[in-house]
Motif scaffolding. Structure first.
Motif, PDB file in Angstrom:
ATOM      1  N   ILE A   1       4.536  -1.337  -3.769  1.00 48.39           N
ATOM      2  CA  ILE A   1       6.209  -0.392  -3.816  1.00 48.39           C
ATOM      3  C   ILE A   1       6.754  -0.809  -4.621  1.00 48.39           C
ATOM      4  O   ILE A   1       6.841  -2.391  -5.189  1.00 48.39           O
ATOM      5  N   ALA A   2       7.914  -0.253  -4.968  1.00 41.87           N
ATOM      6  CA  ALA A   2       9.249  -0.071  -5.689  1.00 41.87           C
ATOM      7  C   ALA A   2      10.415  -0.935  -4.869  1.00 41.87           C
ATOM      8  O   ALA A   2      10.215   0.391  -3.661  1.00 41.87           O
ATOM      9  N   ARG A   3      11.388  -1.147  -4.791  1.00 43.95           N
ATOM     10  CA  ARG A   3      12.560  -1.561  -4.110  1.00 43.95           C
ATOM     11  C   ARG A   3      13.672  -2.500  -4.533  1.00 43.95           C
ATOM     12  O   ARG A   3      12.725  -2.871  -5.943  1.00 43.95           O
ATOM     13  N   MET A   4      14.117  -2.586  -4.276  1.00 41.87           N
ATOM     14  CA  MET A   4      15.298  -3.227  -4.843  1.00 41.87           C
ATOM     15  C   MET A   4      15.340  -4.634  -4.336  1.00 41.87           C
ATOM     16  O   MET A   4      14.722  -4.399  -3.331  1.00 41.87           O
ATOM     17  N   PRO A   5      15.684  -5.798  -4.960  1.00 37.40           N
ATOM     18  CA  PRO A   5      15.497  -6.615  -4.581  1.00 37.40           C
ATOM     19  C   PRO A   5      16.048  -7.439  -3.921  1.00 37.40           C
ATOM     20  O   PRO A   5      16.756  -7.423  -3.329  1.00 37.40           O
ATOM     21  N   SER A   6      15.109  -8.423  -2.922  1.00 36.97           N
ATOM     22  CA  SER A   6      16.659  -9.244  -1.669  1.00 36.97           C
ATOM     23  C   SER A   6      16.991 -10.451  -2.461  1.00 36.97           C
ATOM     24  O   SER A   6      17.286 -10.199  -3.678  1.00 36.97           O
ATOM     25  N   GLU A   7      18.753 -10.578  -1.939  1.00 36.48           N
ATOM     26  CA  GLU A   7      19.065 -11.729  -2.780  1.00 36.48           C
ATOM     27  C   GLU A   7      17.933 -12.647  -3.321  1.00 36.48           C
ATOM     28  O   GLU A   7      17.883 -13.202  -4.339  1.00 36.48           O
ATOM     29  N   GLU A   8      17.354 -13.567  -2.899  1.00 32.99           N
ATOM     30  CA  GLU A   8      16.489 -14.454  -3.454  1.00 32.99           C
ATOM     31  C   GLU A   8      15.289 -14.020  -3.642  1.00 32.99           C
ATOM     32  O   GLU A   8      15.029 -14.711  -4.918  1.00 32.99           O
ATOM     33  N   GLU A   9      14.727 -12.747  -4.015  1.00 33.95           N
ATOM     34  CA  GLU A   9      14.255 -12.606  -4.947  1.00 33.95           C
ATOM     35  C   GLU A   9      14.644 -12.134  -5.914  1.00 33.95           C
ATOM     36  O   GLU A   9      14.224 -11.808  -7.005  1.00 33.95           O
ATOM     37  N   ARG A  10      15.804 -12.211  -6.320  1.00 36.88           N
ATOM     38  CA  ARG A  10      16.749 -11.683  -7.692  1.00 36.88           C
ATOM     39  C   ARG A  10      17.031 -13.315  -8.547  1.00 36.88           C
ATOM     40  O   ARG A  10      16.876 -12.991  -9.336  1.00 36.88           O
ATOM     41  N   GLU A  11      16.821 -13.802  -7.479  1.00 34.78           N
ATOM     42  CA  GLU A  11      17.427 -15.241  -7.873  1.00 34.78           C
ATOM     43  C   GLU A  11      16.013 -15.859  -8.737  1.00 34.78           C
ATOM     44  O   GLU A  11      15.896 -15.959  -9.681  1.00 34.78           O
ATOM     45  N   ARG A  12      14.672 -15.730  -7.885  1.00 39.35           N
ATOM     46  CA  ARG A  12      13.551 -16.249  -7.829  1.00 39.35           C
ATOM     47  C   ARG A  12      13.351 -15.220  -9.629  1.00 39.35           C
ATOM     48  O   ARG A  12      12.670 -15.766 -10.287  1.00 39.35           O
ATOM     49  N   LEU A  13      13.101 -14.465  -9.033  1.00 38.41           N
ATOM     50  CA  LEU A  13      12.787 -13.582 -10.291  1.00 38.41           C
ATOM     51  C   LEU A  13      13.365 -13.221 -11.341  1.00 38.41           C
ATOM     52  O   LEU A  13      13.031 -12.020 -12.417  1.00 38.41           O
ATOM     53  N   SER A  14      14.611 -13.201 -11.401  1.00 36.33           N
ATOM     54  CA  SER A  14      16.204 -13.194 -12.569  1.00 36.33           C
ATOM     55  C   SER A  14      15.409 -11.482 -12.739  1.00 36.33           C
ATOM     56  O   SER A  14      15.456 -11.144 -14.054  1.00 36.33           O
ATOM     57  N   THR A  15      15.575 -10.473 -11.628  1.00 37.49           N
ATOM     58  CA  THR A  15      16.201  -9.111 -11.755  1.00 37.49           C
ATOM     59  C   THR A  15      17.418  -9.193 -12.158  1.00 37.49           C
ATOM     60  O   THR A  15      17.819  -7.806 -13.004  1.00 37.49           O
ATOM     61  N   GLY A  16      18.416 -10.111 -11.348  1.00 41.76           N
ATOM     62  CA  GLY A  16      19.797  -9.244 -11.481  1.00 41.76           C
ATOM     63  C   GLY A  16      20.160  -8.133 -10.469  1.00 41.76           C
ATOM     64  O   GLY A  16      19.160  -7.887  -9.307  1.00 41.76           O
ATOM     65  N   HIS A  17      21.138  -7.250 -10.809  1.00 37.37           N
ATOM     66  CA  HIS A  17      20.959  -5.833  -9.642  1.00 37.37           C
ATOM     67  C   HIS A  17      20.643  -5.154 -10.467  1.00 37.37           C
ATOM     68  O   HIS A  17      20.967  -3.949  -9.703  1.00 37.37           O
ATOM     69  N   ILE A  18      19.915  -5.172 -11.318  1.00 37.65           N
ATOM     70  CA  ILE A  18      19.737  -3.625 -12.147  1.00 37.65           C
ATOM     71  C   ILE A  18      17.965  -3.519 -12.400  1.00 37.65           C
ATOM     72  O   ILE A  18      17.609  -2.670 -12.386  1.00 37.65           O
ATOM     73  N   THR A  19      17.461  -4.316 -11.640  1.00 33.59           N
ATOM     74  CA  THR A  19      15.594  -4.650 -11.837  1.00 33.59           C
ATOM     75  C   THR A  19      15.549  -4.084 -10.727  1.00 33.59           C
ATOM     76  O   THR A  19      15.477  -4.947 -10.022  1.00 33.59           O
TER      77      THR A  19
END
Length: 144
Positions: free
Chosen positions: A100-118
């Motif tokens: 599945i695809a979804r917007m990341p949690s805050e922890e995932e943003r940091e760990r996976l380097s997605t920022g708010h755009i990926t």
């Protein structure tokens, strides 16, 4: 950068997505595709205003998102340049796996380097293991 170097994007004011995130995503996609290689200058605030009709604050917010993702670095008085090309990864899917695809949690943003755009891709393996991946740099394939 000139207008003929990359296709123009259309900002969708009706989408509900913040404009600066749309612009950051468009620039990120150009980095990932190689249209903006490491060392290339990204559009300046004035170029963003001309290309997308946005003010400097919106452009600065887009740049900040790219900076948080580690993709760009700004040299004061000179401009903002592509600092890194995200390494792509291939994930093999097997029978019984789900994605599945979804917007990341805050922890995932940091760990996976997605920022708010990926978005993140969440792979749930047939045995129940859950694996999150950065959607911008992940290619899914099936076992042959």
């Amino acid at each position: 950068m000139t207008d003929n170097e990359a296709p123009r994007i259309q900002v969708d004011y009706e989408s509900g997505e913040k404009v600066y995130l749309q612009i950051a995503r468009a620039i990120r996609d150009r980095i990932i595709s190689g249209d903006l290689p490491v060392g290339a200058q990204i559009p300046s605030g004035n170029q963003m205003k001309q290309e997308w009709g946005v003010n400097r604050l919106t452009g600065a917010q887009a740049v900040e998102e790219l900076r948080k993702a580690g993709l760009v670095a700004t040299r004061p008085g000179v401009g903002t340049f592509v600092a890194a090309m995200p390494a792509s990864q291939v994930v093999v899917l097997r029978p019984g796996d789900r994605v599945i695809a979804r917007m990341p949690s805050e922890e995932e943003r940091e760990r996976l380097s997605t920022g708010h755009i990926t978005p993140v891709l969440i792979v749930t393996r047939a045995d129940g293991r859950v694996e999150p991946y950065n959607a911008a740099v992940t290619v899914m394939t099936t076992e042959t």
